[in-house]
Design a protein around this motif. Structure first.
Motif, PDB file in Angstrom:
ATOM      1  N   SER A  25      45.489   4.997  66.222  1.00 32.91           N
ATOM      2  CA  SER A  25      44.392   4.073  65.897  1.00 32.91           C
ATOM      3  C   SER A  25      43.976   3.293  67.136  1.00 32.91           C
ATOM      4  CB  SER A  25      44.751   3.158  64.728  1.00 32.91           C
ATOM      5  OG  SER A  25      45.918   2.444  64.981  1.00 32.91           O
ATOM      6  N   ASP A  26      44.816   3.275  68.167  1.00 30.18           N
ATOM      7  CA  ASP A  26      44.398   2.647  69.421  1.00 30.18           C
ATOM      8  C   ASP A  26      43.126   3.304  69.952  1.00 30.18           C
ATOM      9  OD1 ASP A  26      46.474   0.819  69.472  1.00 30.18           O
ATOM     10  OD2 ASP A  26      47.789   2.084  70.672  1.00 30.18           O
ATOM     11  N   GLU A  27      43.054   4.630  69.872  1.00 31.46           N
ATOM     12  CA  GLU A  27      41.842   5.297  70.346  1.00 31.46           C
ATOM     13  C   GLU A  27      40.656   4.985  69.433  1.00 31.46           C
ATOM     14  OE1 GLU A  27      40.990   9.585  72.242  1.00 31.46           O
ATOM     15  OE2 GLU A  27      41.018   9.622  70.060  1.00 31.46           O
ATOM     16  N   ILE A  82      40.378  -8.179  62.315  1.00 29.49           N
ATOM     17  CA  ILE A  82      41.564  -8.833  61.761  1.00 29.49           C
ATOM     18  C   ILE A  82      42.569  -7.763  61.352  1.00 29.49           C
ATOM     19  CG2 ILE A  82      42.398 -10.148  59.750  1.00 29.49           C
ATOM     20  CD1 ILE A  82      40.016 -11.969  60.122  1.00 29.49           C
ATOM     21  N   ALA A  83      43.785  -7.899  61.829  1.00 27.45           N
ATOM     22  CA  ALA A  83      44.844  -7.012  61.360  1.00 27.45           C
ATOM     23  C   ALA A  83      45.357  -7.611  60.052  1.00 27.45           C
ATOM     24  CB  ALA A  83      45.966  -6.917  62.388  1.00 27.45           C
ATOM     25  N   ASN A  84      45.421  -6.790  59.008  1.00 30.46           N
ATOM     26  CA  ASN A  84      45.845  -7.298  57.703  1.00 30.46           C
ATOM     27  C   ASN A  84      46.809  -6.337  57.013  1.00 30.46           C
ATOM     28  OD1 ASN A  84      45.854  -9.191  55.612  1.00 30.46           O
ATOM     29  ND2 ASN A  84      44.386  -7.977  54.446  1.00 30.46           N
ATOM     30  N   ILE A 121      38.869  -4.345  59.627  1.00 31.22           N
ATOM     31  CA  ILE A 121      40.193  -4.686  59.094  1.00 31.22           C
ATOM     32  C   ILE A 121      41.168  -3.593  59.531  1.00 31.22           C
ATOM     33  CG2 ILE A 121      41.547  -5.168  57.010  1.00 31.22           C
ATOM     34  CD1 ILE A 121      39.377  -7.270  57.485  1.00 31.22           C
ATOM     35  N   ASP A 122      42.131  -3.991  60.346  1.00 32.09           N
ATOM     36  CA  ASP A 122      43.115  -3.063  60.887  1.00 32.09           C
ATOM     37  C   ASP A 122      44.328  -3.068  59.945  1.00 32.09           C
ATOM     38  OD1 ASP A 122      45.119  -1.793  62.319  1.00 32.09           O
ATOM     39  OD2 ASP A 122      44.630  -2.769  64.223  1.00 32.09           O
ATOM     40  N   GLU A 123      44.455  -1.997  59.170  1.00 30.74           N
ATOM     41  CA  GLU A 123      45.485  -1.952  58.124  1.00 30.74           C
ATOM     42  C   GLU A 123      46.749  -1.206  58.560  1.00 30.74           C
ATOM     43  OE1 GLU A 123      43.699  -0.688  54.396  1.00 30.74           O
ATOM     44  OE2 GLU A 123      42.695  -2.635  54.183  1.00 30.74           O
ATOM     45  N   ALA A 124      47.110  -1.338  59.831  1.00 25.33           N
ATOM     46  CA  ALA A 124      48.303  -0.648  60.348  1.00 25.33           C
ATOM     47  C   ALA A 124      49.546  -0.920  59.491  1.00 25.33           C
ATOM     48  CB  ALA A 124      48.562  -1.057  61.801  1.00 25.33           C
ATOM     49  N   TYR A 125      49.633  -2.157  58.946  1.00 25.33           N
ATOM     50  CA  TYR A 125      50.847  -2.562  58.216  1.00 25.33           C
ATOM     51  C   TYR A 125      50.638  -2.699  56.712  1.00 25.33           C
ATOM     52  CZ  TYR A 125      52.287  -3.659  62.944  1.00 25.33           C
ATOM     53  OH  TYR A 125      52.587  -3.583  64.269  1.00 25.33           O
ATOM     54  N   CYS A 126      49.496  -2.219  56.255  1.00 18.00           N
ATOM     55  CA  CYS A 126      49.093  -2.500  54.879  1.00 18.00           C
ATOM     56  C   CYS A 126      50.017  -1.889  53.813  1.00 18.00           C
ATOM     57  CB  CYS A 126      47.675  -1.987  54.695  1.00 18.00           C
ATOM     58  SG  CYS A 126      46.992  -2.353  53.118  1.00 18.00           S
ATOM     59  N   GLY A 167      43.133   2.579  60.107  1.00 18.31           N
ATOM     60  CA  GLY A 167      44.497   2.871  59.651  1.00 18.31           C
ATOM     61  C   GLY A 167      45.216   3.779  60.631  1.00 18.31           C
ATOM     62  N   THR A 168      46.513   3.908  60.440  1.00 21.61           N
ATOM     63  CA  THR A 168      47.321   4.735  61.335  1.00 21.61           C
ATOM     64  C   THR A 168      48.423   5.457  60.557  1.00 21.61           C
ATOM     65  OG1 THR A 168      48.847   4.681  63.218  1.00 21.61           O
ATOM     66  CG2 THR A 168      48.761   2.695  61.888  1.00 21.61           C
ATOM     67  N   LEU A 169      48.820   6.615  61.066  1.00 21.61           N
ATOM     68  CA  LEU A 169      49.961   7.316  60.471  1.00 21.61           C
ATOM     69  C   LEU A 169      51.252   7.004  61.234  1.00 21.61           C
ATOM     70  CD1 LEU A 169      47.437   8.842  59.303  1.00 21.61           C
ATOM     71  CD2 LEU A 169      48.903  10.851  59.120  1.00 21.61           C
ATOM     72  N   SER A 170      51.170   6.004  62.135  1.00 21.63           N
ATOM     73  CA  SER A 170      52.317   5.687  62.999  1.00 21.63           C
ATOM     74  C   SER A 170      53.382   4.862  62.302  1.00 21.63           C
ATOM     75  CB  SER A 170      51.852   4.898  64.229  1.00 21.63           C
ATOM     76  OG  SER A 170      51.029   5.672  65.045  1.00 21.63           O
ATOM     77  N   LYS A 171      53.000   3.975  61.393  1.00 25.00           N
ATOM     78  CA  LYS A 171      53.954   2.997  60.891  1.00 25.00           C
ATOM     79  C   LYS A 171      54.546   3.414  59.546  1.00 25.00           C
ATOM     80  CE  LYS A 171      52.758   0.497  64.476  1.00 25.00           C
ATOM     81  NZ  LYS A 171      51.551  -0.256  64.729  1.00 25.00           N
ATOM     82  N   SER A 172      53.701   3.740  58.592  1.00 27.16           N
ATOM     83  CA  SER A 172      54.216   4.015  57.245  1.00 27.16           C
ATOM     84  C   SER A 172      54.304   5.510  56.949  1.00 27.16           C
ATOM     85  CB  SER A 172      53.337   3.344  56.189  1.00 27.16           C
ATOM     86  OG  SER A 172      51.998   3.791  56.310  1.00 27.16           O
ATOM     87  N   ALA A 176      53.027  11.550  66.949  1.00 29.02           N
ATOM     88  CA  ALA A 176      51.966  12.546  66.777  1.00 29.02           C
ATOM     89  C   ALA A 176      50.598  11.968  67.142  1.00 29.02           C
ATOM     90  CB  ALA A 176      51.941  13.078  65.353  1.00 29.02           C
ATOM     91  N   ARG A 177      50.484  10.646  67.187  1.00 28.21           N
ATOM     92  CA  ARG A 177      49.275   9.914  67.560  1.00 28.21           C
ATOM     93  C   ARG A 177      48.103  10.235  66.626  1.00 28.21           C
ATOM     94  NH1 ARG A 177      50.393   6.481  68.457  1.00 28.21           N
ATOM     95  NH2 ARG A 177      48.744   5.653  69.764  1.00 28.21           N
ATOM     96  N   ILE A 178      48.112   9.656  65.450  1.00 26.46           N
ATOM     97  CA  ILE A 178      46.991   9.856  64.520  1.00 26.46           C
ATOM     98  C   ILE A 178      46.558   8.521  63.926  1.00 26.46           C
ATOM     99  CG2 ILE A 178      46.146  11.047  62.451  1.00 26.46           C
ATOM    100  CD1 ILE A 178      48.525  13.013  62.799  1.00 26.46           C
ATOM    101  N   GLY A 179      45.294   8.189  64.123  1.00 27.24           N
ATOM    102  CA  GLY A 179      44.716   7.008  63.490  1.00 27.24           C
ATOM    103  C   GLY A 179      43.367   7.371  62.908  1.00 27.24           C
TER     104      GLY A 179
HETATM  105  C1  LIG Z   1      50.704  -0.206  65.822  1.00 27.54           C
HETATM  106  C2  LIG Z   1      49.364  -0.779  65.694  1.00 27.54           C
HETATM  107  C3  LIG Z   1      48.217  -0.068  66.047  1.00 27.54           C
HETATM  108  C4  LIG Z   1      48.271   1.223  66.809  1.00 27.54           C
HETATM  109  O1  LIG Z   1      48.755   2.261  66.158  1.00 27.54           O
HETATM  110  P1  LIG Z   1      48.645   3.734  66.708  1.00 27.54           P
HETATM  111  O2  LIG Z   1      47.977   4.463  65.610  1.00 27.54           O
HETATM  112  O3  LIG Z   1      50.037   4.163  66.946  1.00 27.54           O
HETATM  113  O4  LIG Z   1      47.810   3.749  67.969  1.00 27.54           O
HETATM  114  C5  LIG Z   1      46.986  -0.621  65.789  1.00 27.54           C
HETATM  115  N1  LIG Z   1      46.869  -1.844  65.250  1.00 27.54           N
HETATM  116  C6  LIG Z   1      47.947  -2.581  64.943  1.00 27.54           C
HETATM  117  C7  LIG Z   1      47.760  -3.927  64.346  1.00 27.54           C
HETATM  118  C8  LIG Z   1      49.214  -2.073  65.160  1.00 27.54           C
HETATM  119  O5  LIG Z   1      50.277  -2.811  64.889  1.00 27.54           O
END
Ligand SMILES: *Cc1c(COP(=O)(O)O)cnc(C)c1O
Length: 361
Positions: free
Chosen positions: A86-88, A150-152, A180-185, A206-211, A217-220
């Motif tokens: 999701s960084d990209e 906003i990360a939420n 809305i950045d739902e990385a941790y949602c 969203g991202t497939l990195s956390k949950s 694999a780097r997928i957002g």
């Molecule tokens: C981890 C994180 C990202 C980045 O996740 P990737 O998909 O691994 O690049 C983006 N936003 C927030 C808030 C994060 O914590």
């Protein structure tokens, strides 16, 4: 710095990722990865046959992956774009929708990459102060014409903003994007995905990195109105059309389809998080109400920096955040039950040693 670097990057301060030490084996609780391996359905899908196809480019539309994400969230075709993490995706969004006139605003405590993107793309950046308990006050965004991200739940704090508050933000100004950045949602937050039907100025990231166990694999992805998605893809095709590699597309599809493993792993993380909170409280820690896969905690009489160093000595890596408002805190990724037991044993010892020193002083 070489003499060749463009003047515009002279003062650029890059994002500093959490340590990924290769020298010795640490218990890694510092970068909010999942302690679980990818599911068997992911592992089994990466076959020798698929590896043998790496001489060929990947599908630039990443059709299978985009469809799997749209299907999971019940979104229309064309509502999702994917990125190399999701960084990209965030980089595409900042680049596409902001400039020196339309800036970006975000809470002062949040994901450290947001101000870096602003610097990289020469975007006006506004940090909006959270209150003394790190809560976001949506009224403070009323007069801001810039786009808002906003990360939420929020990065670093894990504090969740209600969907009601997100709707207030969306309504304050329809000529401004709310991202809305739902990385941790998935760890107890509430997704705003269903609001996409009603608001054309909303982007969910969203991202497939956390949950979903796929940080490596780097997928957002971004989900939004079709025109916004087309804009994001315009940037992608001007930068790197094959941004998701062949193996990651396959892994991502399987991870999105395997609901059972997803539900199991995220409920384990939630359970372990709440259990760890209770145990931390018993040894004198306070913490925010985190709905993420980490805990932001502080001890009354040991600084965050000292805790970080003492834990590292015992082979445990956590994150110490240099931000002035967070300098007393440590951020602990929720690991497996076994990892958290080792962490709790170590930190209990550290706290005891400190108490003894205080008595002898
Ligand atoms: C981890 C994180 C990202 C980045 O996740 P990737 O998909 O691994 O690049 C983006 N936003 C927030 C808030 C994060 O914590």
């Amino acid at each position: 710095m070489s003499k060749f670097l463009s003047k515009r990057f002279e003062k650029l301060l890059p994002y500093v990722p959490g340590e990924q030490p290769q020298d010795k084996k640490y218990i890694k609780l510092n970068t909010n990865e999942s302690p679980f391996s990818p599911s068997n359905s992911v592992v089994n899908a990466i076959t020798a046959e698929e590896v043998q196809k790496l001489n060929l480019y990947s599908d630039p539309t990443a059709h299978n992956l985009v469809s799997a994400i749209e299907k999971y969230y019940g979104l229309d075709k064309g509502s999702v774009a994917v990125g190399n993490g999701s960084d990209e995706i965030l980089a595409f969004i900042f680049n596409a929708f902001c400039d020196d006139k339309k800036g970006m605003a975000c809470p002062d405590i949040s994901y450290g990459f947001y101000p870096v993107f602003c610097q990289l793309y020469n975007i006006r950046y506004t940090a909006v102060k959270t209150d003394d308990k790190f809560n976001i006050k949506v009224e403070d965004y009323n007069k801001i014409n810039d786009n808002v991200i906003i990360a939420n739940p929020n990065a670093q704090t894990g504090i969740m903003l209600s969907l009601e508050d997100i709707e207030k933000l969306l309504c304050q100004d329809k000529n401004r994007l709310i991202i809305i950045d739902e990385a941790y949602c998935d760890f107890g937050g509430q997704s705003a995905m269903h609001l996409l039907k009603y608001y054309k100025n909303l982007i969910i990231v969203g991202t497939l990195s956390k949950s979903r166990q796929l940080a490596g694999a780097r997928i957002g992805y971004a989900a939004a109105d079709k025109n916004i998605i087309a804009d994001i893809n315009k940037i992608k095709y001007s930068f790197n059309p094959y941004n998701i590699n062949r193996l990651s597309i396959i892994a991502g599809v399987k991870a999105m389809e395997n609901k059972e493993y997803f539900e199991y792993t995220r409920s384990e993380i939630i359970k372990i998080r709440e259990d760890t909170k209770i145990k931390l409280k018993k040894i004198g820690f306070v913490y925010t109400d985190s709905k993420a896969n980490f805990i932001l905690a502080k001890h009354n009489n040991i600084s965050g920096e000292r805790l970080y160093a003492a834990l590292k000595e015992k082979g445990i890596l956590i994150r110490y955040l240099c931000d002035l408002r967070l300098k007393d805190y440590i951020r602990i990724t929720v690991g497996s039950a076994k990892q958290m037991e080792a962490f709790l044993n170590a930190i209990t010892e550290i706290v005891k040693e400190k108490d003894l020193c205080e008595i002898h002083k």
